[in-house]
Write a protein that holds these residues in place. Structure first.
Motif, PDB file in Angstrom:
ATOM      1  N   THR A   1     -11.941   3.996  -0.705  1.00 25.81           N
ATOM      2  CA  THR A   1     -10.755   3.828   0.135  1.00 25.81           C
ATOM      3  C   THR A   1     -10.468   5.092   0.930  1.00 25.81           C
ATOM      4  O   THR A   1     -10.991   6.175   0.623  1.00 25.81           O
TER       5      THR A   1
ATOM      6  N   GLU B   1       0.119  -8.369   2.702  1.00 27.63           N
ATOM      7  CA  GLU B   1      -0.016  -6.913   2.611  1.00 27.63           C
ATOM      8  C   GLU B   1       1.197  -6.261   3.279  1.00 27.63           C
ATOM      9  O   GLU B   1       1.417  -6.441   4.477  1.00 27.63           O
TER      10      GLU B   1
ATOM     11  N   ARG C   1     -13.055  -0.686   6.108  1.00 25.51           N
ATOM     12  CA  ARG C   1     -12.203  -1.533   6.942  1.00 25.51           C
ATOM     13  C   ARG C   1     -10.748  -1.083   6.830  1.00 25.51           C
ATOM     14  O   ARG C   1     -10.297  -0.725   5.733  1.00 25.51           O
TER      15      ARG C   1
ATOM     16  N   VAL D   1      -6.786  -1.513   6.378  1.00 26.22           N
ATOM     17  CA  VAL D   1      -5.971  -2.522   5.713  1.00 26.22           C
ATOM     18  C   VAL D   1      -5.277  -3.375   6.776  1.00 26.22           C
ATOM     19  O   VAL D   1      -5.162  -2.998   7.926  1.00 26.22           O
TER      20      VAL D   1
ATOM     21  N   ILE E   1     -10.104   0.312   3.255  1.00 27.01           N
ATOM     22  CA  ILE E   1     -10.801  -0.127   2.041  1.00 27.01           C
ATOM     23  C   ILE E   1     -12.207  -0.541   2.436  1.00 27.01           C
ATOM     24  O   ILE E   1     -12.382  -1.422   3.297  1.00 27.01           O
TER      25      ILE E   1
ATOM     26  N   HIS F   1       0.875  -1.176   0.000  1.00 28.28           N
ATOM     27  CA  HIS F   1       0.000   0.000   0.000  1.00 28.28           C
ATOM     28  C   HIS F   1       0.917   1.232   0.000  1.00 28.28           C
ATOM     29  O   HIS F   1       1.215   1.809   1.048  1.00 28.28           O
TER      30      HIS F   1
ATOM     31  N   PHE G   1      -6.945  -8.001   4.757  1.00 26.19           N
ATOM     32  CA  PHE G   1      -7.387  -8.438   3.431  1.00 26.19           C
ATOM     33  C   PHE G   1      -6.512  -9.563   2.879  1.00 26.19           C
ATOM     34  O   PHE G   1      -6.969 -10.357   2.060  1.00 26.19           O
TER      35      PHE G   1
ATOM     36  N   SER H   1      -6.265 -10.237  -4.399  1.00 29.11           N
ATOM     37  CA  SER H   1      -6.662 -11.439  -3.664  1.00 29.11           C
ATOM     38  C   SER H   1      -7.284 -12.469  -4.600  1.00 29.11           C
ATOM     39  O   SER H   1      -7.067 -13.680  -4.441  1.00 29.11           O
TER      40      SER H   1
ATOM     41  N   MET I   1      -6.865  -4.667  -3.351  1.00 25.96           N
ATOM     42  CA  MET I   1      -6.818  -5.957  -2.691  1.00 25.96           C
ATOM     43  C   MET I   1      -7.873  -6.929  -3.209  1.00 25.96           C
ATOM     44  O   MET I   1      -7.664  -8.142  -3.188  1.00 25.96           O
ATOM     45  N   LYS I   2      -8.995  -6.417  -3.690  1.00 21.23           N
ATOM     46  CA  LYS I   2     -10.009  -7.319  -4.237  1.00 21.23           C
ATOM     47  C   LYS I   2      -9.455  -8.058  -5.447  1.00 21.23           C
ATOM     48  O   LYS I   2      -9.557  -9.292  -5.553  1.00 21.23           O
TER      49      LYS I   2
END
Length: 342
Positions: free
Chosen positions: A249, A120, A133, A135, A130, A96, A138, A108, A104-105
């Motif tokens: 984000t 991460e 939530r 980071v 994100i 990040h 994730f 991942s 991350m979606k």
């Protein structure tokens, strides 16, 4: 005190486990070790990042594979990662960068489809979020840095590994302290279950970290406020791209990084940085040497990663830390505007 700090950090990041360690680089090392990364393995790492995201791969005898980044967020590009996956890929390190959330979606999903865990690297991203939530929860594991220049510090050096996996947490906890742990059936006794490291965080450092953690929200808000002020003053400057905050984000703005768009008659970013420094504004190129172009990774010099290579000559990190007042920020913005337009 260390356990109290770990509990606060885990609660703050919304994860089950936090294991405090001696540095952010140690955190990456231990996360990779917990995944059994070793000789013959490959770990995908962005080329546009600090060397501590990649060097621990080599500590374990594995090979870093450098991926490109996206032109807007400067974070790991999922498409580049997907193109680099092989049967030897053991992990993906998603950074990040500057406090901007990586995708991350998508990352991942790439990792899950290949059966490859994602780490991460949030060394620059305490305060980043994100979808509401923070980071750190994730990926399969996450790595925190508490170096003295980071969003918060534990008094100079420090770090942590975060995870929701109890087995990973247990192994990291053991590895940080010489591989030692309790002997089953022999209460009060310990021995070395495996060869580990001296990567412990001290109680004094934990006390500093705990006090700093209580101020995390306020410090991130100050960084975001300063970033907003710079953007307000720099918006519309011809040839200057301002940092983005991807939809959904929260950017922690550990660094406020702008891009100087090359054009005929416009000074290059390096020249602008030198001009600003001569006027008392401490500005530097942001990662002017992609990792795959540095001597430490000479075997990768022939790799072509066009976005990371281009950004290395176009990005400037501007002063934006919480200690700056509006007047300081306005002075920075005015001088940047003047230098870019020269």
């Amino acid at each position: 005190m260390v356990e109290e700090f770990e509990s606060a950090l885990a609660a703050g990041q919304g994860v089950e486990h936090a294991v405090a360690v001696s540095s952010g680089t140690a955190a990456v090392h231990l996360a990779l070790h917990a995944l059994d990364v070793g000789p013959g393995d490959e770990v995908i790492v962005p080329a546009h990042t600090f060397i501590g995201s990649a060097s621990p791969v080599t500590y374990l005898g594995a090979r870093p594979v450098f991926a490109d980044v996206t032109p807007d967020t400067h974070c790991l590009d999922p498409d580049s990662v997907k193109s680099l996956l092989t049967g030897r890929t053991k992990a993906i390190v998603a950074v990040h960068i500057n406090g901007c959330a990586a995708d991350m979606k998508a990352l991942s999903a790439v990792g899950a489809a290949a059966g490859v865990p994602v780490i991460e690297d949030m060394a620059q991203a305490l305060g980043t979020g994100i979808g509401g939530r923070p980071v750190g929860g994730f990926g399969d594991l996450a790595c925190v840095s508490l170096f003295e220049q980071k969003v918060i510090t534990s008094g100079g050096e420090g770090g942590a590994v975060l995870t929701n996996n109890p087995a990973y947490a247990e192994r990291v906890r053991r590895l940080r302290s010489h591989g030692e742990g309790p002997i089953e059936g022999r209460p009060g006794l310990i021995w070395a279950h495996e060869v580990g490291y001296n990567y412990r965080l001290t109680s004094v450092q934990a006390a500093v970290g705990l006090a700093q953690h209580a101020r995390l929200g306020a410090m991130v808000e100050a960084r975001r406020r300063n970033a907003a002020r710079l953007s307000e003053r720099l918006v519309g400057v011809d040839g200057l791209e301002l940092p983005v905050e991807p939809e959904g984000t929260v950017h922690a703005f550990w660094k406020y990084v702008v891009r100087v768009v090359p054009a005929a008659g416009r000074p290059p970013a390096a020249e602008i940085a030198a001009t600003l420094r001569s006027r008392g504004v401490p500005v530097l190129l942001r990662y002017p040497f992609p990792l795959h172009k540095q001597p430490a990774f000479a075997e990768h010099q022939g790799v072509s990663l066009p976005v990371a290579e281009r950004l290395s000559q176009e990005l400037l990190a501007l002063p934006s830390h919480p200690g700056l007042a509006k007047g300081h920020l306005d002075h920075v913005a005015d001088e940047v505007r003047r230098a870019v337009s020269a």
